[in-house]
Design a protein around this motif. Structure first.
Motif, PDB file in Angstrom:
ATOM      1  N   GLY A  13       0.803  -1.226   0.000  1.00 24.95           N
ATOM      2  CA  GLY A  13       0.000   0.000   0.000  1.00 24.95           C
ATOM      3  C   GLY A  13       0.838   1.279   0.000  1.00 24.95           C
ATOM      4  O   GLY A  13       0.275   2.379  -0.070  1.00 24.95           O
ATOM      5  N   ALA A  14       2.165   1.141   0.059  1.00 25.31           N
ATOM      6  CA  ALA A  14       3.012   2.356   0.147  1.00 25.31           C
ATOM      7  C   ALA A  14       2.925   3.151  -1.153  1.00 25.31           C
ATOM      8  O   ALA A  14       3.186   2.631  -2.230  1.00 25.31           O
ATOM      9  CB  ALA A  14       4.455   1.961   0.442  1.00 25.31           C
ATOM     10  N   LYS A  15       2.563   4.413  -1.000  1.00 29.14           N
ATOM     11  CA  LYS A  15       2.399   5.250  -2.203  1.00 29.14           C
ATOM     12  C   LYS A  15       3.675   6.055  -2.445  1.00 29.14           C
ATOM     13  O   LYS A  15       4.091   6.258  -3.564  1.00 29.14           O
ATOM     14  CB  LYS A  15       1.186   6.152  -1.958  1.00 29.14           C
ATOM     15  N   ARG A  16       4.274   6.513  -1.352  1.00 23.97           N
ATOM     16  CA  ARG A  16       5.482   7.338  -1.482  1.00 23.97           C
ATOM     17  C   ARG A  16       6.665   6.591  -0.847  1.00 23.97           C
ATOM     18  O   ARG A  16       6.652   6.283   0.342  1.00 23.97           O
ATOM     19  CB  ARG A  16       5.239   8.668  -0.770  1.00 23.97           C
ATOM     20  N   VAL A  17       7.678   6.341  -1.662  1.00 23.83           N
ATOM     21  CA  VAL A  17       8.773   5.473  -1.211  1.00 23.83           C
ATOM     22  C   VAL A  17      10.114   6.193  -1.353  1.00 23.83           C
ATOM     23  O   VAL A  17      10.396   6.790  -2.401  1.00 23.83           O
ATOM     24  CB  VAL A  17       8.810   4.179  -2.076  1.00 23.83           C
ATOM     25  N   VAL A  18      10.921   6.148  -0.305  1.00 24.46           N
ATOM     26  CA  VAL A  18      12.293   6.648  -0.402  1.00 24.46           C
ATOM     27  C   VAL A  18      13.223   5.446  -0.544  1.00 24.46           C
ATOM     28  O   VAL A  18      13.144   4.499   0.238  1.00 24.46           O
ATOM     29  CB  VAL A  18      12.694   7.488   0.842  1.00 24.46           C
ATOM     30  N   VAL A  19      14.072   5.483  -1.574  1.00 24.10           N
ATOM     31  CA  VAL A  19      15.030   4.399  -1.813  1.00 24.10           C
ATOM     32  C   VAL A  19      16.424   4.977  -1.620  1.00 24.10           C
ATOM     33  O   VAL A  19      16.759   6.004  -2.205  1.00 24.10           O
ATOM     34  CB  VAL A  19      14.906   3.867  -3.263  1.00 24.10           C
ATOM     35  N   LYS A  20      17.222   4.327  -0.772  1.00 24.04           N
ATOM     36  CA  LYS A  20      18.589   4.803  -0.538  1.00 24.04           C
ATOM     37  C   LYS A  20      19.583   3.767  -1.045  1.00 24.04           C
ATOM     38  O   LYS A  20      19.408   2.563  -0.815  1.00 24.04           O
ATOM     39  CB  LYS A  20      18.785   5.046   0.966  1.00 24.04           C
ATOM     40  N   ILE A  21      20.605   4.226  -1.733  1.00 23.60           N
ATOM     41  CA  ILE A  21      21.642   3.278  -2.181  1.00 23.60           C
ATOM     42  C   ILE A  21      23.017   3.817  -1.819  1.00 23.60           C
ATOM     43  O   ILE A  21      23.276   5.021  -1.896  1.00 23.60           O
ATOM     44  CB  ILE A  21      21.512   2.965  -3.697  1.00 23.60           C
ATOM     45  N   GLY A  22      23.914   2.902  -1.411  1.00 23.80           N
ATOM     46  CA  GLY A  22      25.237   3.289  -0.923  1.00 23.80           C
ATOM     47  C   GLY A  22      26.316   3.211  -1.990  1.00 23.80           C
ATOM     48  O   GLY A  22      26.132   2.590  -3.042  1.00 23.80           O
ATOM     49  N   THR A  23      27.440   3.842  -1.695  1.00 26.56           N
ATOM     50  CA  THR A  23      28.578   3.916  -2.621  1.00 26.56           C
ATOM     51  C   THR A  23      29.025   2.543  -3.105  1.00 26.56           C
ATOM     52  O   THR A  23      29.285   2.339  -4.291  1.00 26.56           O
ATOM     53  CB  THR A  23      29.777   4.580  -1.906  1.00 26.56           C
ATOM     54  N   ASN A  24      29.103   1.589  -2.159  1.00 24.56           N
ATOM     55  CA  ASN A  24      29.645   0.273  -2.531  1.00 24.56           C
ATOM     56  C   ASN A  24      28.776  -0.480  -3.532  1.00 24.56           C
ATOM     57  O   ASN A  24      29.239  -1.413  -4.170  1.00 24.56           O
ATOM     58  CB  ASN A  24      29.926  -0.571  -1.276  1.00 24.56           C
ATOM     59  N   CYS A  25      27.521  -0.037  -3.681  1.00 20.93           N
ATOM     60  CA  CYS A  25      26.643  -0.673  -4.678  1.00 20.93           C
ATOM     61  C   CYS A  25      26.736   0.032  -6.025  1.00 20.93           C
ATOM     62  O   CYS A  25      26.165  -0.440  -7.006  1.00 20.93           O
ATOM     63  CB  CYS A  25      25.190  -0.627  -4.224  1.00 20.93           C
ATOM     64  N   LEU A  26      27.405   1.160  -6.061  1.00 22.82           N
ATOM     65  CA  LEU A  26      27.414   1.971  -7.291  1.00 22.82           C
ATOM     66  C   LEU A  26      28.779   2.064  -7.952  1.00 22.82           C
ATOM     67  O   LEU A  26      28.897   2.543  -9.078  1.00 22.82           O
ATOM     68  CB  LEU A  26      26.944   3.399  -6.971  1.00 22.82           C
ATOM     69  N   THR A  27      29.817   1.684  -7.217  1.00 22.45           N
ATOM     70  CA  THR A  27      31.173   1.801  -7.769  1.00 22.45           C
ATOM     71  C   THR A  27      31.898   0.457  -7.651  1.00 22.45           C
ATOM     72  O   THR A  27      31.587  -0.349  -6.773  1.00 22.45           O
ATOM     73  CB  THR A  27      31.996   2.871  -7.000  1.00 22.45           C
ATOM     74  N   ASP A  28      32.879   0.243  -8.552  1.00 22.82           N
ATOM     75  CA  ASP A  28      33.663  -0.997  -8.464  1.00 22.82           C
ATOM     76  C   ASP A  28      34.892  -0.781  -7.575  1.00 22.82           C
ATOM     77  O   ASP A  28      35.032   0.285  -6.956  1.00 22.82           O
ATOM     78  CB  ASP A  28      34.040  -1.503  -9.866  1.00 22.82           C
TER      79      ASP A  28
END
Ligand code: GLU
Length: 268
Positions: A13-28
């Protein structure tokens, strides 16, 4: 004890969602931006938007990407270099997000914040007004710390607390923190084979906090800052899920009530 299955189902039922992602998931390991990870995240968020949900992304990675672009072999220790690197990386990060979201016909917006912006009432109000307007336009706001001027936050490590304050300010129904492990475990899953995932945390007790003290899972923060951020959000009545960014369709699965990652129940 509330029913964990029902609590998961309620997430749909969540209409508004905040998604957080960290550095280690975005860089090699060379601090270069992982093109595929950013593409995957944009695909996952586009799925939620298609379901009619509003999404804010809180993304780290500016410092990491900056260090990668400047070809630093090792991470500099001094704050001034980290701050300066963030200003090089932030643009590269946003360009990549922009390209990936455009594939779905979605525009993105950049919001850089400091602690003062979240605590000074007039600034906080302006932040909320901007978010509201962007949602009206169906734009995905991408939030990061303004590292060039915000020394405290960098030292504290990680955007986890920022994501909790953003969720609260934006009136979110759910905060999802994506990381490189499948949620909270009874030990550090990278070091202890016997570590078991904890699927539901009814309340963040001192025992739960103790589990996070040794976690080694990220360059900047770890499970400790995630649980501290979860405390802020759940106290505000926002449930939190910590999950593995690499899981396929991770956001869709969470919103469908699948038992992945760890769900921290809202406290009011
Ligand atoms: N604001 C920092 C960055 O974008 C956060 C560092 C982190 O959480 O990894 O690099």
């Amino acid at each position: 004890m509330s029913d964990p299955k029902k609590a998961r189902e309620k997430l749909s039922g969540a209409k508004r969602v905040v998604v957080k992602i960290g550095t280690n998931c975005l860089t090699d390991e060379d601090s270069k931006l992982e093109e595929k990870s950013i593409e995957k995240l944009a695909d996952d968020i586009a799925d939620l938007k298609e379901d009619g949900r509003e999404v804010i992304l809180v993304s780290s990675g500016a410092i990491g990407a900056g260090l990668g672009r400047l070809s630093f072999g090792e991470m500099p220790e001094d704050m001034k270099s980290l701050q300066a690197a963030s200003t090089v990386g932030q643009g590269a990060l946003m360009r990549r997000y922009s390209e990936c979201f455009e594939e779905h016909g979605i525009h993105v917006a950049q919001i850089l914040l400091t602690q003062e912006d979240l605590t000074a009432p007039s600034r906080f109000q302006n932040f909320k007004n901007t978010i509201r307007t962007l949602f009206k336009w169906s734009v995905v706001p991408i939030v990061n710390e303004n590292d060039a001027v915000a020394v405290e936050e960098i030292r504290m490590g990680d955007n986890d607390p920022l994501s909790a304050f953003t969720a609260s300010g934006a009136g979110a129904d759910l905060l999802i923190m994506l990381t490189d492990v499948d949620g909270l475990h009874t030990g550090d899953p990278k070091e202890e084979e016997s570590a078991e995932p904890i699927r539901t945390v009814e309340k963040i007790t001192p025992e739960i906090e103790k589990l996070t003290e040794k976690s080694s899972e990220s360059k900047f923060g770890g499970m400790y800052t995630k649980v501290q951020a979860a405390k802020i959000a759940t106290d505000e009545g926002i449930p939190v899920v910590v999950a593995d960014a690499e899981e396929s369709n991770v956001l869709k699965k969470i919103l469908a009530g699948e038992e992945i990652g760890t769900l921290f129940l809202a406290q009011k």
